[in-house]
Design a protein around this motif. Structure first.
Motif, mmCIF file in Angstrom:
data_model
loop_
_atom_site.group_PDB
_atom_site.id
_atom_site.type_symbol
_atom_site.label_atom_id
_atom_site.label_comp_id
_atom_site.label_asym_id
_atom_site.label_seq_id
_atom_site.Cartn_x
_atom_site.Cartn_y
_atom_site.Cartn_z
ATOM 1 N N LEU A 38 0.835 -1.360 -0.051
ATOM 2 C CA LEU A 38 -0.126 -0.081 0.069
ATOM 3 C C LEU A 38 0.834 1.208 -0.022
ATOM 4 C CD1 LEU A 38 -2.862 0.948 0.117
ATOM 5 C CD2 LEU A 38 -2.713 1.000 2.527
ATOM 6 N N THR A 39 0.616 2.184 -1.052
ATOM 7 C CA THR A 39 1.651 3.099 -1.092
ATOM 8 C C THR A 39 0.637 4.342 -1.499
ATOM 9 O OG1 THR A 39 1.674 2.845 -3.462
ATOM 10 C CG2 THR A 39 3.467 1.906 -2.137
ATOM 11 N N SER A 40 1.365 5.605 -1.250
ATOM 12 C CA SER A 40 0.774 6.895 -1.315
ATOM 13 C C SER A 40 1.863 8.108 -2.076
ATOM 14 C CB SER A 40 0.268 7.498 -0.082
ATOM 15 O OG SER A 40 -0.363 8.475 -0.086
ATOM 16 N N PRO A 63 -4.006 10.141 -1.776
ATOM 17 C CA PRO A 63 -4.041 9.214 -2.885
ATOM 18 C C PRO A 63 -3.477 7.749 -2.180
ATOM 19 C CG PRO A 63 -2.120 10.745 -2.769
ATOM 20 C CD PRO A 63 -2.839 11.207 -1.916
ATOM 21 N N LEU A 64 -3.899 6.623 -2.742
ATOM 22 C CA LEU A 64 -3.760 5.489 -2.383
ATOM 23 C C LEU A 64 -3.598 4.549 -3.287
ATOM 24 C CD1 LEU A 64 -5.785 5.494 0.988
ATOM 25 C CD2 LEU A 64 -3.121 5.749 0.929
ATOM 26 N N ALA A 65 -2.811 3.556 -3.599
ATOM 27 C CA ALA A 65 -2.529 2.496 -4.484
ATOM 28 C C ALA A 65 -1.965 1.244 -3.589
ATOM 29 C CB ALA A 65 -1.791 2.848 -5.635
ATOM 30 N N TRP A 66 -2.638 0.145 -4.231
ATOM 31 C CA TRP A 66 -2.238 -1.321 -3.759
ATOM 32 C C TRP A 66 -1.795 -2.263 -4.932
ATOM 33 C CZ3 TRP A 66 -6.935 1.365 -3.143
ATOM 34 C CH2 TRP A 66 -7.949 0.961 -3.936
ATOM 35 N N THR A 67 -0.935 -2.960 -4.422
ATOM 36 C CA THR A 67 -0.263 -4.080 -4.954
ATOM 37 C C THR A 67 -0.218 -5.407 -4.508
ATOM 38 O OG1 THR A 67 1.988 -3.649 -4.355
ATOM 39 C CG2 THR A 67 1.188 -2.144 -6.350
ATOM 40 N N ALA A 103 -8.216 -0.680 -9.342
ATOM 41 C CA ALA A 103 -8.267 0.647 -9.296
ATOM 42 C C ALA A 103 -7.106 1.129 -8.214
ATOM 43 C CB ALA A 103 -9.659 0.950 -8.990
ATOM 44 N N ALA A 104 -7.364 2.370 -8.010
ATOM 45 C CA ALA A 104 -6.521 3.020 -6.908
ATOM 46 C C ALA A 104 -7.373 4.464 -6.663
ATOM 47 C CB ALA A 104 -5.221 3.583 -7.569
ATOM 48 N N ALA A 106 -7.588 8.306 -6.213
ATOM 49 C CA ALA A 106 -6.819 9.635 -6.360
ATOM 50 C C ALA A 106 -6.899 10.681 -5.243
ATOM 51 C CB ALA A 106 -7.559 10.204 -7.597
#
Length: 186
Positions: A38-40, A63-67, A103-104, A106
């Motif tokens: 999990l990153t921002s 903003p957050l994105a996961w991998t 998705a992520a 924004a």
């Protein structure tokens, strides 16, 4: 709102914190594999969040994105809890559920109930992002942004609270990940 608490009161309460061991990540889902990233773009793990995502700025959700989602992931849940709050349990700052795995989020996407996202109630009983607002002089707060991969979509009432969310997630979580942002007022 909490910025109006006198510095002396915040400092006097500085030893009172909910604690990391009371977060969903360390209690309800303690045995779930920790394999998600999990990153921002707003901050890195363990560092201070910028004022723009707090009550001292615009208050936009970060903003957050996961991998690293495992095969079979149908939906994603995001939960943000403040382990540093001077309360018996961590304050809930965000519940976003049934998110698309591909998705992520924004910046600002989870700030309002009208976002089109499935948002639960924060600790102020409103859907969407509750910007960090720690008492002045209380010290640093650790905000745990938690991501969970689920094997199916959740069926929940509109704007569920933490308890209903965790109950619905039981037995459905494939993997988890965490990103910690800190924030404090001098």
């Amino acid at each position: 709102m909490l910025e109006k608490i006198p510095h002396a009161v915040g400092a006097a309460l500085s030893g009172l914190k909910a604690g990391l061991d009371k977060t969903a990540y360390r209690t309800t889902f303690a045995t779930v594999p920790e394999s998600l990233g999990l990153t921002s773009l707003a901050f890195t793990d363990g560092t201070a969040m910028p004022a723009r995502v707090t009550a001292d700025g615009a208050g936009a959700s970060p903003p957050l994105a996961w991998t690293g989602l495992p095969p079979g992931t149908a939906r994603v849940v995001l939960l943000c809890e403040d382990a540093g709050s001077p309360t018996p349990s961590p304050l809930v700052h965000l519940i976003a559920w049934n998110l698309d795995p591909g998705a992520a989020l924004a910046e600002g996407a989870a700030s309002q109930a009208e976002s089109g996202l499935d948002l639960g109630k924060n600790s102020f009983l409103k859907p969407g992002w509750l910007p960090p607002d720690p008492p002045t002089g209380h010290g640093p707060h650790a905000y745990l942004f938690q991501v969970y991969a689920l094997d199916r979509a959740l069926e929940l009432p509109e704007h569920p609270g933490r308890g209903a969310l965790l109950e619905a997630m039981a037995g459905r979580v494939l993997a988890k990940g965490c990103l910690v942002g800190t924030y404090e007022r001098p």
